[in-house]
Design a protein around this motif. Sequence first.
Motif, PDB file in Angstrom:
ATOM      1  N   CYS A  16      46.186 -40.714   9.682  1.00 40.80           N
ATOM      2  CA  CYS A  16      45.092 -41.486  10.395  1.00 40.80           C
ATOM      3  C   CYS A  16      44.116 -41.737   9.599  1.00 40.80           C
ATOM      4  O   CYS A  16      43.522 -43.132   9.444  1.00 40.80           O
ATOM      5  N   GLU A  17      43.443 -41.041   8.394  1.00 42.78           N
ATOM      6  CA  GLU A  17      42.578 -41.659   7.821  1.00 42.78           C
ATOM      7  C   GLU A  17      43.022 -43.029   6.841  1.00 42.78           C
ATOM      8  O   GLU A  17      42.218 -43.653   6.485  1.00 42.78           O
ATOM      9  N   LEU A  18      44.313 -43.044   6.511  1.00 45.70           N
ATOM     10  CA  LEU A  18      44.769 -43.816   5.637  1.00 45.70           C
ATOM     11  C   LEU A  18      45.372 -45.127   6.640  1.00 45.70           C
ATOM     12  O   LEU A  18      46.088 -46.032   6.173  1.00 45.70           O
ATOM     13  N   GLN A  19      45.356 -44.834   7.993  1.00 49.91           N
ATOM     14  CA  GLN A  19      45.474 -46.024   8.970  1.00 49.91           C
ATOM     15  C   GLN A  19      47.160 -46.188   8.752  1.00 49.91           C
ATOM     16  O   GLN A  19      47.380 -47.296   8.923  1.00 49.91           O
ATOM     17  N   ALA A  20      47.919 -45.155   8.550  1.00 48.36           N
ATOM     18  CA  ALA A  20      49.306 -45.009   8.630  1.00 48.36           C
ATOM     19  C   ALA A  20      50.005 -45.214   9.870  1.00 48.36           C
ATOM     20  O   ALA A  20      50.163 -44.151  10.417  1.00 48.36           O
ATOM     21  N   SER A  21      50.476 -46.450  10.522  1.00 50.99           N
ATOM     22  CA  SER A  21      50.701 -46.405  11.862  1.00 50.99           C
ATOM     23  C   SER A  21      52.145 -45.719  12.012  1.00 50.99           C
ATOM     24  O   SER A  21      52.612 -45.434  13.292  1.00 50.99           O
ATOM     25  N   GLY A  22      52.690 -45.405  11.016  1.00 54.78           N
ATOM     26  CA  GLY A  22      54.123 -45.067  11.162  1.00 54.78           C
ATOM     27  C   GLY A  22      54.452 -43.580  11.152  1.00 54.78           C
ATOM     28  O   GLY A  22      55.601 -42.970  11.580  1.00 54.78           O
ATOM     29  N   ARG A  23      53.379 -42.868  11.041  1.00 56.37           N
ATOM     30  CA  ARG A  23      53.410 -41.433  10.955  1.00 56.37           C
ATOM     31  C   ARG A  23      54.310 -40.875  12.369  1.00 56.37           C
ATOM     32  O   ARG A  23      55.225 -40.078  11.947  1.00 56.37           O
ATOM     33  N   ALA A  24      53.668 -41.146  13.426  1.00 57.07           N
ATOM     34  CA  ALA A  24      54.380 -40.376  14.749  1.00 57.07           C
ATOM     35  C   ALA A  24      55.712 -41.199  14.855  1.00 57.07           C
ATOM     36  O   ALA A  24      56.539 -40.241  15.046  1.00 57.07           O
ATOM     37  N   PRO A  25      56.073 -42.325  14.786  1.00 54.10           N
ATOM     38  CA  PRO A  25      57.483 -42.556  14.886  1.00 54.10           C
ATOM     39  C   PRO A  25      58.408 -42.163  13.806  1.00 54.10           C
ATOM     40  O   PRO A  25      59.564 -41.706  13.991  1.00 54.10           O
ATOM     41  N   TRP A  26      57.852 -41.917  12.420  1.00 54.92           N
ATOM     42  CA  TRP A  26      58.800 -41.253  11.752  1.00 54.92           C
ATOM     43  C   TRP A  26      59.019 -39.706  11.892  1.00 54.92           C
ATOM     44  O   TRP A  26      60.144 -39.230  11.687  1.00 54.92           O
ATOM     45  N   GLN A  27      58.036 -39.134  12.557  1.00 57.73           N
ATOM     46  CA  GLN A  27      58.362 -37.566  12.907  1.00 57.73           C
ATOM     47  C   GLN A  27      59.229 -37.725  14.148  1.00 57.73           C
ATOM     48  O   GLN A  27      59.951 -36.839  14.192  1.00 57.73           O
ATOM     49  N   VAL A  28      59.215 -38.723  15.091  1.00 55.87           N
ATOM     50  CA  VAL A  28      60.223 -38.743  15.896  1.00 55.87           C
ATOM     51  C   VAL A  28      61.603 -38.875  15.390  1.00 55.87           C
ATOM     52  O   VAL A  28      62.535 -38.118  15.969  1.00 55.87           O
ATOM     53  N   LEU A  29      61.904 -39.760  14.446  1.00 57.30           N
ATOM     54  CA  LEU A  29      63.034 -39.798  13.605  1.00 57.30           C
ATOM     55  C   LEU A  29      63.410 -38.275  13.069  1.00 57.30           C
ATOM     56  O   LEU A  29      64.604 -38.150  13.152  1.00 57.30           O
ATOM     57  N   ALA A  30      62.678 -37.691  12.406  1.00 52.99           N
ATOM     58  CA  ALA A  30      62.827 -36.402  11.831  1.00 52.99           C
ATOM     59  C   ALA A  30      63.373 -35.394  12.997  1.00 52.99           C
ATOM     60  O   ALA A  30      64.393 -34.611  12.760  1.00 52.99           O
TER      61      ALA A  30
END
Length: 237
Positions: free
Chosen positions: A194-208
Amino acid sequence: MLVAAAVCPCPPLLVPEVAAGAGPELDAARAACGDALAVLATARPDRLVVVGPAEESGRGTHPEGARGSFRGFGVDVDVRLGADRGTEPERPLPPSLAVAAWLLESTGWTDAPVEGLGVGEPLAAERCIQVGRDIAAGAERVALLVMGDASACRTLKAPGYLDERAAPFDAAVARALGAADVAALRTLDADVACELQASGRAPWQVLAGAAEGAGLSGALLYEAAPYGVGYVVAAWS
């Protein structure tokens, strides 16, 4: 069961009309996205779920035929997610899923029914992983198109300014996505993302979550930060 996944960035600049004069700068990224989507087609899924960041605090679904637009970015470009089902969905696609719809249209996707899922940045890792498990259990052969950017803090001119943590974070994400490393994706630090404004974190964890036990292998097809934002393309099969 998850049989394949493609991971792509989601900047509207991927759409050439939006990028205008800067269009050629992302030609390599567009080509890599096309290669990743070809892996999905080769897997012959029964169902394709497109997952991307959205403004919802939790998650929001978008049926096949849902429409999106890039008019907010100054261009007269409209897109549709998969086939037209003859009904007008209530909600437009969020930008990340609109970019996905454009990618699917540009590659002529007709291989399986498509639906969209927008996930909010605050969605906890545990919930993301459970969402992924539920998706994988939804059909015999499921494929995912996962949209999301890495950090937005790679340079002084980046949207989030320069943060020394950004390059190592992006490198770790690229390694995990390139190696289909489910464990590494599960343990991504949501606060740092969140601090780095990485928008992919939640979608990547859905993939995981979806990939648990699937035994997929990964390939990193593209990794760069042309505008100070980390863009990663990978394919799992």
